[in-house]
Design a protein around this motif. Structure first.
Motif, PDB file in Angstrom:
ATOM      1  N   GLU A 106      -7.834   2.677  -6.733  1.00  0.00           N
ATOM      2  CA  GLU A 106      -6.803   2.204  -7.656  1.00  0.00           C
ATOM      3  C   GLU A 106      -5.425   2.757  -7.300  1.00  0.00           C
ATOM      4  O   GLU A 106      -5.294   3.691  -6.514  1.00  0.00           O
ATOM      5  CB  GLU A 106      -7.155   2.607  -9.092  1.00  0.00           C
ATOM      6  N   CYS A 107      -4.422   2.158  -7.904  1.00  0.00           N
ATOM      7  CA  CYS A 107      -3.052   2.578  -7.659  1.00  0.00           C
ATOM      8  C   CYS A 107      -2.246   2.317  -8.931  1.00  0.00           C
ATOM      9  O   CYS A 107      -2.198   1.181  -9.419  1.00  0.00           O
ATOM     10  CB  CYS A 107      -2.482   1.786  -6.485  1.00  0.00           C
ATOM     11  N   THR A 108      -1.655   3.365  -9.464  1.00  0.00           N
ATOM     12  CA  THR A 108      -0.877   3.177 -10.697  1.00  0.00           C
ATOM     13  C   THR A 108       0.398   2.406 -10.384  1.00  0.00           C
ATOM     14  O   THR A 108       0.884   2.409  -9.254  1.00  0.00           O
ATOM     15  CB  THR A 108      -0.506   4.534 -11.326  1.00  0.00           C
ATOM     16  N   SER A 114      -1.355  12.350   1.912  1.00  0.00           N
ATOM     17  CA  SER A 114      -2.100  11.710   0.830  1.00  0.00           C
ATOM     18  C   SER A 114      -3.039  12.723   0.194  1.00  0.00           C
ATOM     19  O   SER A 114      -3.686  13.498   0.896  1.00  0.00           O
ATOM     20  CB  SER A 114      -2.912  10.532   1.374  1.00  0.00           C
ATOM     21  N   LYS A 161       4.969   1.073  -3.734  1.00  0.00           N
ATOM     22  CA  LYS A 161       4.180   0.510  -2.636  1.00  0.00           C
ATOM     23  C   LYS A 161       5.057  -0.275  -1.662  1.00  0.00           C
ATOM     24  O   LYS A 161       6.009  -0.927  -2.069  1.00  0.00           O
ATOM     25  CB  LYS A 161       3.078  -0.392  -3.204  1.00  0.00           C
ATOM     26  N   VAL A 168       3.573   4.017  -8.596  1.00  0.00           N
ATOM     27  CA  VAL A 168       3.653   4.306  -7.156  1.00  0.00           C
ATOM     28  C   VAL A 168       4.512   3.246  -6.467  1.00  0.00           C
ATOM     29  O   VAL A 168       4.369   2.051  -6.727  1.00  0.00           O
ATOM     30  CB  VAL A 168       2.236   4.345  -6.532  1.00  0.00           C
ATOM     31  N   ASP A 217       0.852  -1.188   0.000  1.00  0.00           N
ATOM     32  CA  ASP A 217       0.000   0.000   0.000  1.00  0.00           C
ATOM     33  C   ASP A 217       0.889   1.240   0.000  1.00  0.00           C
ATOM     34  O   ASP A 217       2.090   1.157   0.310  1.00  0.00           O
ATOM     35  CB  ASP A 217      -0.902  -0.019   1.245  1.00  0.00           C
ATOM     36  N   CYS A 250      -1.921   5.973  -3.123  1.00  0.00           N
ATOM     37  CA  CYS A 250      -2.966   5.163  -3.766  1.00  0.00           C
ATOM     38  C   CYS A 250      -4.332   5.660  -3.316  1.00  0.00           C
ATOM     39  O   CYS A 250      -4.540   5.945  -2.141  1.00  0.00           O
ATOM     40  CB  CYS A 250      -2.825   3.694  -3.370  1.00  0.00           C
ATOM     41  N   SER A 251      -5.258   5.749  -4.264  1.00  0.00           N
ATOM     42  CA  SER A 251      -6.622   6.092  -3.877  1.00  0.00           C
ATOM     43  C   SER A 251      -7.285   4.833  -3.338  1.00  0.00           C
ATOM     44  O   SER A 251      -6.720   3.737  -3.387  1.00  0.00           O
ATOM     45  CB  SER A 251      -7.406   6.630  -5.080  1.00  0.00           C
TER      46      SER A 251
END
Lengths: 460, 460
Positions: B128-130, B220, B135, B133, B120, B124-125
């Motif tokens: 979704e997460c591109t 965020s 993580k 990013v 995470d 990340c929204s």
């Protein structure tokens, strides 16, 4: 038939009047016979109970102009039998003859369900009916209406088909209706049924069961299979089956086949308190007499075999009226006492209190109430103490075990080693006397601990 | 990490010690500043709150030998965050870091569920997460654990994925798990979250909603969309969405974008009482000062637009210690008073009482508690009266509306016709002063009724 409205309003009035009586009591009105080593129940003689049609009408009119905020009525329905309110949402559910209702907290109609009439006959079993039986269009009288909070379901039982129950979604009683073919409640309009949910076997308090008390009814070959008192499973795959059964034991009690036709037991109210489930009943003092009294029935929540099934008589006596005895319990409620009443009863405002309205037999020795009634208040602490006294008395070898309508009464035999929690756990080898088969032909007769004493009234 | 055991036992100890303190209070110990027209809160200075590791260990050992009947521990888990007990079945549920537990009433393990860690990132929204990013494997810290009794479900929310919640079957937490992609709670280990279920829009008390209070977190881009206080739907098809929304209104309150980074609000406890939901918080006295105080936040259950959002400061002052002020609320509980305490507070044993433990700021002007604490007791009746006084005061044209961290504070303007239930129903045209947009860019800023007064402390 506008009487439906009256019935509903009467329910509201009854709640109000109970509350006001209680406040009168808590201000110190007392009058009753004092018992030995026993905090007395408080008593106050109240209103004439049996209202005639005219008086009911005028009482309703007087109240509606002052106190009634909102009413709901259905002129097309004969009678509202039961009403429950969801404590979480305030939703109101009504069980009536041939109909169920779901109302909003403001008594707006949300949903109705038709439950009868349907073709039925006493000779039909719960599962089938041969084509030779002469079936009649029969009303479905609501006999029990209970909310199962652990699964958010409404349980309603009706008099049709030997008294079966259905399960519904609390959010919408028309959704997900499941009807279970198991005889649970009384199968006519008049025989009593009391049902409530409380912890029970196999694993209380995680498992909750439905405690059911049912008056025996004549006229059908199948009623002998319906216990007088039972704990019924609420598990999805065993819905309404007896919660625990073995060959001769289980969570059920039958009146024996010789007694049950001449020894009617009327179940008036049921409740749970601190590890026990209770029923308030009216029944005869002895199987050989015709004098009616009120009795408290009790079983322990932990008890998988009803070994702890016990009864004590409960009386409501007016000292102010020279010891006038109100022998027939008519209605009851378990709640908490206000500070004053709690102090009078020697309990805290968090302890349970039983409020019960009694009448006298009229005619004498009948189960019919007179038009005089009295309200008596008992702390559950005092009730538990009296049960304990009786059980200890019998374990010490005194008196009779009683309850000969279940199995023949035997003399209590002194039992040296009482189990620690002997109110609940009474394995057969710890019973005060050896089991006997006697004249009863009921298979589980010998397993009850019968500690009823005619001298050990709750109040004296 | 055996500290998990200690945490769990500490919970038990805390319950016990609260009870014993209350009994001390009910025996008449008092000491606080008297307020005008206000029943004072009772106060008693109690134990040193911040136990060192050694002292915690010895306290645990001392207690375990005397009072502890059963324990449950999991050495593999870092921390137990929340514990709830099903009031119907006695089942115990624990929310921990990366794990949920279901225990029997006897603390036997029934089921566990792994909830983390997972990959995470703050960027990340919730949806979704591109792939660009970066993580990290991140712990899922339990931020809220609530039982929805109207549908028999367990709601648990964790810090992962912007703070989302899942819904589980109360009978088995591994059954029918539904995860809802909606940012509800705080998204890190330390930012506060309080959640509880109570009646709310659109149709209380039939509809229940989840009230959530969340500290704003930095780092965020998506946290500006999470309200500080909100009511969230529990309806199946709208799970955790804001219960009611319109273009600029709804059941939510944001701290405005200029204030939220320098005006942290810590949510400590939440509860419902007689038509209102409350949060106990610590926050700064003014947006321009750095002095921390405790405040009670309140919204009306009927209110679809949070027009009734109101705050009052709440203090805990020791008269015996020369007016020493315990300014930071640390923990609280709403229950009923015993008879003696009820009598002292001028209420009945059925009325709600708020028990709250406070500390002093250490260092001064910080939100960090010192190692001294005090327990204060308030009747909800007194709290309601104080809210009412403040609202009336503002409606009469006195003081400032306050709460400039939501929208600019305005002078209260006399309003001739107060609506009948003006605590709840405050349509914009009945507001004491005309809405103003001012310096805040938060769209719903102008709709709050801000009746906080620095002079109107609950106790004085």
């Amino acid at each position: 038939m506008q009487s439906v409205l009256c019935v509903f309003i009467l329910l509201c009035l009854f709640q109000n009047s109970l509350a006001s009586r209680i406040s009168m009591i808590s201000n110190g009105l007392k009058g009753c016979r004092l018992g030995a080593a026993m905090k007395p129940p408080l008593i106050i003689v109240v209103v004439v109970a049996v209202l005639t049609a005219t008086r009911l009408k005028s009482a309703t009119a007087a109240a509606s102009s002052r106190d009634i905020v909102k009413t709901y009525s259905d002129p097309s329905v004969q009678l509202f039998n039961h009403l429950v309110i969801d404590k979480n949402t305030g939703r109101v559910y009504i069980g009536a003859v041939n109909k169920l209702y779901q109302l909003s907290p403001d008594l707006d109609l949300v949903a109705t369900e038709k439950t009868g009439p349907e073709l039925d006959a006493d000779e039909c079993s719960v599962l089938e009916c041969t084509s030779t039986v002469n079936k009649q269009l029969t009303n479905n009288v609501n006999k029990a209406l209970v909310i199962d909070y652990t699964t958010s379901r409404l349980i309603s039982c009706g008099s049709l088909f030997q008294g079966i129950c259905s399960v519904r979604n609390l959010h919408n009683i028309s959704d997900g209706v499941v009807q279970v073919r198991e005889a649970v409640v009384a199968n006519n309009a008049t025989a009593s049924t009391v049902a409530f949910i409380a912890p029970g076997p196999p694993n209380p308090p995680v498992t909750q069961v439905m405690y059911v008390g049912v008056t025996f009814t004549l006229g059908s070959p199948y009623r002998s299979e319906v216990p007088a008192v039972s704990s019924r499973s609420l598990e999805k795959d065993r819905m309404f089956a007896i919660a625990q059964t073995a060959v001769t034991t289980g969570t059920r009690m039958f009146v024996n086949s010789l007694a049950r036709e001449r020894y009617p037991i009327t179940y008036v109210y049921g409740f749970a308190s601190e590890g026990f489930s209770y029923f308030l009943t009216t029944q005869m003092r002895h199987t050989t007499s015709s004098q009616f009294i009120s009795k408290l029935v009790r079983v322990c929540h932990d008890d998988e075999n009803y070994y702890s099934y016990t009864e004590i008589p409960i009386d409501c006596i007016s000292e102010a009226q020279g010891g006038r005895k109100y022998n027939l319990v008519q209605a009851a409620y378990v709640g908490k006492a206000g500070s004053d009443l709690a102090s009078d009863l020697g309990i805290t405002a968090q302890d349970d209190v039983l409020f019960a309205v009694f009448s006298e037999s009229d005619p004498a020795n009948s189960n019919k109430p007179s038009n005089l009634s009295a309200l008596c208040v008992y702390s559950l602490k005092a009730i538990r103490r009296k049960f304990m006294q009786n059980i200890k008395y019998c374990f010490s070898g005194n008196g009779q075990r009683g309850l000969d309508f279940i199995s023949p009464s035997l003399t209590c035999v002194s039992t040296v080693s009482q189990p620690v929690k002997f109110e609940c756990y009474l394995p057969p080898n710890n019973l005060p006397s050896a089991p006997a088969s006697g004249r009863s032909n009921n298979s589980n007769q010998k397993l009850h601990t019968c500690t009823s004493f005619s001298v050990s009234y709750l109040e004296a």
